[in-house]
Scaffold this active site. Structure first.
Site, PDB file in Angstrom:
ATOM      1  N   ALA A   1       0.836  -1.200   0.000  1.00 35.82           N
ATOM      2  CA  ALA A   1       0.000   0.000   0.000  1.00 35.82           C
ATOM      3  C   ALA A   1       0.870   1.248   0.000  1.00 35.82           C
ATOM      4  O   ALA A   1       1.893   1.297   0.682  1.00 35.82           O
ATOM      5  CB  ALA A   1      -0.911   0.007   1.227  1.00 35.82           C
TER       6      ALA A   1
ATOM      7  N   GLU B   1      -1.563 -12.103  -4.840  1.00 30.95           N
ATOM      8  CA  GLU B   1      -2.829 -11.963  -5.554  1.00 30.95           C
ATOM      9  C   GLU B   1      -3.040 -10.477  -5.815  1.00 30.95           C
ATOM     10  O   GLU B   1      -2.685  -9.643  -4.986  1.00 30.95           O
ATOM     11  CB  GLU B   1      -4.015 -12.494  -4.738  1.00 30.95           C
ATOM     12  CG  GLU B   1      -4.084 -13.988  -4.619  1.00 30.95           C
ATOM     13  CD  GLU B   1      -3.641 -14.470  -3.256  1.00 30.95           C
ATOM     14  OE1 GLU B   1      -3.419 -13.622  -2.372  1.00 30.95           O
ATOM     15  OE2 GLU B   1      -3.492 -15.688  -3.073  1.00 30.95           O
TER      16      GLU B   1
ATOM     17  N   ASN C   1      -6.921  -4.085 -11.297  1.00 34.57           N
ATOM     18  CA  ASN C   1      -5.846  -3.196 -10.840  1.00 34.57           C
ATOM     19  C   ASN C   1      -4.667  -3.255 -11.814  1.00 34.57           C
ATOM     20  O   ASN C   1      -3.647  -3.892 -11.560  1.00 34.57           O
ATOM     21  CB  ASN C   1      -5.413  -3.564  -9.421  1.00 34.57           C
ATOM     22  CG  ASN C   1      -4.529  -2.511  -8.794  1.00 34.57           C
ATOM     23  OD1 ASN C   1      -3.970  -1.656  -9.482  1.00 34.57           O
ATOM     24  ND2 ASN C   1      -4.394  -2.569  -7.474  1.00 34.57           N
TER      25      ASN C   1
ATOM     26  N   TYR D   1       4.021  -5.256 -10.851  1.00 30.30           N
ATOM     27  CA  TYR D   1       4.480  -6.617 -10.581  1.00 30.30           C
ATOM     28  C   TYR D   1       5.109  -7.264 -11.816  1.00 30.30           C
ATOM     29  O   TYR D   1       6.165  -7.903 -11.723  1.00 30.30           O
ATOM     30  CB  TYR D   1       3.329  -7.471 -10.060  1.00 30.30           C
ATOM     31  CG  TYR D   1       2.760  -6.971  -8.754  1.00 30.30           C
ATOM     32  CD1 TYR D   1       3.578  -6.570  -7.711  1.00 30.30           C
ATOM     33  CD2 TYR D   1       1.389  -6.883  -8.562  1.00 30.30           C
ATOM     34  CE1 TYR D   1       3.052  -6.108  -6.515  1.00 30.30           C
ATOM     35  CE2 TYR D   1       0.848  -6.426  -7.366  1.00 30.30           C
ATOM     36  CZ  TYR D   1       1.690  -6.037  -6.344  1.00 30.30           C
ATOM     37  OH  TYR D   1       1.172  -5.580  -5.165  1.00 30.30           O
TER      38      TYR D   1
END
Length: 154
Positions: free
Chosen positions: A73, A107, A112, A119
Site C-alpha cells: 500500500a 494476488e 488493478n 508486478y
C-alpha cells in the site's frame, strides 16, 4: 526502506495507511494487522517520509523458500515515486538473505492494472485466477509468481 518494528502502534499505522490507500478501504482490520505482526514468519518493509510519517508498506509471510506478499500500500499523494518498486527490491534482498532461491506469490485484483504493471515489471508472471476472491466490489484475483534469483541471460 526500513524493516518495520512489530508493535501495536505499527498495526494501527498499517491499518490507517491501508484504509487511505485502497479505494474500498483497508482489506484487513487493525486486529488482522496486529495478529500478522505477531507471526515470526512475517516481514514488513516500510517507506517513511522525512517527517517520520509512514507513507508506504509491503507485508510478506514466508516459510522456508516460499513467500506470499499479503499487502502493498502507498498513500495516494506518494504514488508515482517508485516506492512500490523500491519496496519489492528491498523485500527480494531480505528474502535472498534467508535462502539462496525464493518463490514469491501474490494476488492482485483483475482490474488493478497499475499494480499488475508494477508486478510484471518486477518479474512476476500470472499463473492462475481465483474467481470472486475480492469483495467490495466482488472481483477475481490474478495469482502471480516470481522465482528469485532470476538467472541473467547472456
Amino acid at each position: 526502506m526500513i524493516i518495520l518494528e512489530k508493535t501495536g502502534q505499527a498495526a494501527a499505522a498499517l491499518y490507517a495507511l491501508a484504509a487511505a490507500a485502497y479505494p474500498a478501504g483497508s482489506p484487513w482490520t487493525a486486529a488482522q494487522f496486529e495478529a500478522d505482526l505477531k507471526n515470526p514468519q512475517t516481514l514488513y518493509i516500510a517507506a517513511v517520509a522525512d517527517d517520520g510519517t509512514l507513507v508506504a508498506f509491503l507485508g510478506c509471510r514466508y516459510l522456508f523458500d516460499e513467500g506470499e506478499i499479503t499487502n502493498l500500500a502507498v498513500l495516494p499523494e506518494y504514488r508515482r515515486q517508485r516506492l512500490g518498486k523500491r519496496l519489492l527490491g528491498a523485500l527480494f534482498e531480505c528474502l535472498l538473505q534467508k535462502e539462496p532461491q525464493f518463490t514469491v506469490f501474490l494476488e492482485v485484483r483483475s482490474s488493478n492494472l497499475s499494480a499488475q504493471k508494477l508486478y510484471s515489471g518486477q518479474g512476476f508472471e500470472v499463473i492462475g485466477r481465483r474467481k470472486q476472491y475480492y469483495q467490495h466490489p466482488t472481483e477475481d484475483a490474478l495469482i502471480m509468481r516470481r522465482v528469485l534469483p532470476v538467472e541473467k541471460k547472456e
